[in-house]
Scaffold this motif. Structure first.
Motif: not given
Length: 261
Positions: A168-175, A192-197
């Motif tokens: 999740v942190w990687s996704l938010k950093e990329a954003i 972000v959708d944690v269940d989808a992650v």
């Protein structure tokens, strides 16, 4: 608060390319790599005292110059950089391609594109020994609730909640690296959708291939933002959770260039 997850599409821009970079600590390669760097980069390299930090900086910067030099048709040492008004690195003059890099441990990740704004992040899954202590400052309340539920449901079955946190942190950093406007204070307004992650992590497990990186091999991740200004700035944002080296998380984000001021 928005009640709908942002739209996700499976079509990746044709011009968007990814490259994972294997970082070695071989000091014998530093002289060769350093020959491609600028005077400013030589200064920054000389200020690093640890061998692994020097190798990481030299490998990632030299690879970036190689890639952009090929795109521009110039030698790697002729590629010129500058920072935009928000301090985000770009090519001198602001022309394409847009690019972004990240590195952690023994791996780096590079993305570039001629028609979208890109952001990438790679993290070691053990980067934070106690991720829970960071939840309040970087996670939306909804993400916290979802991770808390996963900490029970995933016990002994699939990735641990602490590992999901790093994805999740990687996704938010990329954003925010794609956005490039210093809105990190809005981390808790973005979800972000944690269940989808969690499902995506299981789907990409064992599929990493550094020789053939592709965003199409990743998994689209839905997102939403509470803050209207942030939601507008991120309108059209696309996210991918990427197959990553064992022990790492990796993510890609992109925005249409026209949405960036």
């Amino acid at each position: 608060m928005s009640t709908d997850w942002g739209a996700c599409h499976f079509v990746m821009p044709m011009s968007l390319a990814l490259q994972f970079i294997r970082i070695t600590e071989a000091s014998s390669a530093l002289a060769r790599l350093a020959s491609r760097l600028s005077a400013d980069e030589h200064f920054r390299l000389g200020a690093l005292h640890k061998g692994e930090d020097r190798a990481r900086f030299a490998v990632v910067r030299a690879t970036l110059r190689d890639v952009l030099g090929r795109e521009l048709g110039v030698p790697p040492d002729r590629v010129a950089f500058e920072a935009d008004a928000q301090g985000r690195p770009r090519l001198a003059g602001g022309g394409p391609p847009d690019f972004n890099v990240s590195h952690s441990g023994h791996w780096g990740l590079l993305a570039y594109s001629s028609d979208v704004r890109v952001g990438v992040d790679i993290e070691r899954l053990d980067a934070l020994a106690e991720p829970r202590s960071s939840w309040d400052v970087c996670l939306h309340a909804e993400e916290q609730r979802a991770l808390l539920m996963l900490s029970f449901t995933l016990s002994g079955h699939g990735p641990r909640a602490d590992e999901i946190f790093h994805w999740v942190w990687s996704l938010k950093e990329a954003i925010f690296k794609a956005l490039g406007t210093g809105l990190q204070d809005s981390l808790t307004a973005l979800s972000v959708d944690v269940d989808a992650v969690a499902r995506a992590v299981s789907a990409v497990e064992g599929k990493f291939d550094a020789a053939m990186p592709s965003a199409t091999a990743g998994c689209p991740i839905p997102w939403r933002a509470d803050d209207p200004a942030l939601a507008e700035a991120l309108r059209g944002l696309e996210l991918r959770l990427l197959p990553a080296p064992p022990g790492y998380s990796a993510a890609l984000a992109w925005l249409q260039q026209g949405k960036i001021g």
